[in-house]
Scaffold this motif. Sequence first.
Motif, PDB file in Angstrom:
ATOM      1  N   ASP A  23       0.775  -1.198   0.100  1.00  0.00           N
ATOM      2  CA  ASP A  23      -0.148   0.124  -0.077  1.00  0.00           C
ATOM      3  C   ASP A  23       0.941   1.323  -0.059  1.00  0.00           C
ATOM      4  OD1 ASP A  23      -2.223  -1.232  -0.203  1.00  0.00           O
ATOM      5  OD2 ASP A  23      -2.560  -1.320   2.085  1.00  0.00           O
ATOM      6  N   ASP A  24       2.027   1.196   0.677  1.00  0.00           N
ATOM      7  CA  ASP A  24       2.936   2.537   0.884  1.00  0.00           C
ATOM      8  C   ASP A  24       3.469   2.480  -0.515  1.00  0.00           C
ATOM      9  OD1 ASP A  24       4.158   4.573   2.426  1.00  0.00           O
ATOM     10  OD2 ASP A  24       5.987   3.201   2.083  1.00  0.00           O
ATOM     11  N   GLN A  27       1.247   4.447  -2.262  1.00  0.00           N
ATOM     12  CA  GLN A  27       0.743   5.852  -2.029  1.00  0.00           C
ATOM     13  C   GLN A  27       2.276   6.755  -2.236  1.00  0.00           C
ATOM     14  OE1 GLN A  27       0.340   5.356   2.152  1.00  0.00           O
ATOM     15  NE2 GLN A  27      -1.651   4.460   2.284  1.00  0.00           N
ATOM     16  N   GLN A  28       3.185   6.196  -2.227  1.00  0.00           N
ATOM     17  CA  GLN A  28       4.608   7.022  -2.525  1.00  0.00           C
ATOM     18  C   GLN A  28       4.346   7.247  -4.039  1.00  0.00           C
ATOM     19  OE1 GLN A  28       5.980   8.334  -0.263  1.00  0.00           O
ATOM     20  NE2 GLN A  28       4.855   6.962   1.251  1.00  0.00           N
ATOM     21  N   ARG A  31       2.101  10.196  -4.925  1.00  0.00           N
ATOM     22  CA  ARG A  31       2.889  11.343  -4.563  1.00  0.00           C
ATOM     23  C   ARG A  31       3.511  11.782  -5.310  1.00  0.00           C
ATOM     24  NH1 ARG A  31       5.400  10.888   1.359  1.00  0.00           N
ATOM     25  NH2 ARG A  31       5.488  13.091   1.241  1.00  0.00           N
TER      26      ARG A  31
END
Length: 381
Positions: A23-24, A27-28, A31
């Motif tokens: 998930d991270d 997300q990154q 961004r």
Amino acid sequence: MQRSRFLFCCLCLFSVLSSVRADDVEQQIARIKQVQKEGQGNQAASQAVQSLSQADASALIPILSSFKGANPLAVNWLCGAFEAVAANAIQQGKLPEAELEKFILNKSHNPRARRLAYETLIKVDASASERIIPGMINDPSVTLRRDAVQRLIDQAKKLEKDGKKDAAKQAYEQALSGATDDDQVKAIVKPLRSLGEKIDLQKHFGFLSDWKIIGPFDNRELKGYDTAYPPEKNLDFSSALKGKEGEVNWKSVNTEDDYGIFDIAKEISPYKGAVMYCAADFYSPGEQELEIRLGTPNAWKIWVNGKLLFARNEYHRGMIMDQYSVPVTFKPGKNVILLKLCQNEQTESWAQRYQFQLRIARPSGTGVLSEKPEATTQLTP
């Protein structure tokens, strides 16, 4: 019993951490893709790249996949993140080679991402080049196709040196089928012509060679660029119009130049402070998203089917093939291209060129020919 429970908890925790890590990554990536011009989002993107750089090899394909739809600035940041993760994976001997090769072979992926995946893969598996590149002769990726073309050129040169002219000719012809870069095309055409082959470069590149042209109209003191002369309002090829030097009429012209260059100064007159309009038909078998690729040292505007697509008010910048690329959606059947060319009043020797070349191509650079119905023989608005 206690040990079993402990192992079960560890497995659950590992599963949760892996999920969070995945998930991270997403997300990154999100961004990074928010970065914009003038530094907007740079700080967040920098932090995201640092975070992504610590990810394991499972992040490589998601990063590559995210190139699609990303703006050029975001792609640069994503490249940095990918290279950092890939370097760690290579060092640890965990690069997902099979997945990278599968990604490269999928032509729907972003061309730059596919190239990056290829260059990473061959660092650990040089043999991958011989598996992948031969099949890229008509690939939408410009760089992968270029490698495939160069491979065939090198092969043809060796065959020619060994006296195997027929095999060399066949290799050169295959190379030409995928070549779009001018340097490679020249390296192919010269030996083919020496081997007795007739090569139609206009057809190969998709240059338009048959035009109708009218002018000159007034561009003294550069006023003609923004003046909408009659051809911009209504294309009537049978009507005489008031020009800069009197009455002017549309005339049919063509060029036999290999690269489709039409020289107004040489073929018509070296007008100064003048505007000329050039019109050509492009017939499409169906709706197509293509590109108009133009080269000219003059200021210009271009319309397709009466719609202004692009304009550039700049003089004597120089002229090269594919100097400008304008995306266009052609409708089925006939499409009318109208080009406005403006020449200023400068008298220096380097400011005398009044010419253009225009071709129709796919985004990959391969030429596309007008498929004119046999029964149609005359340009009409």
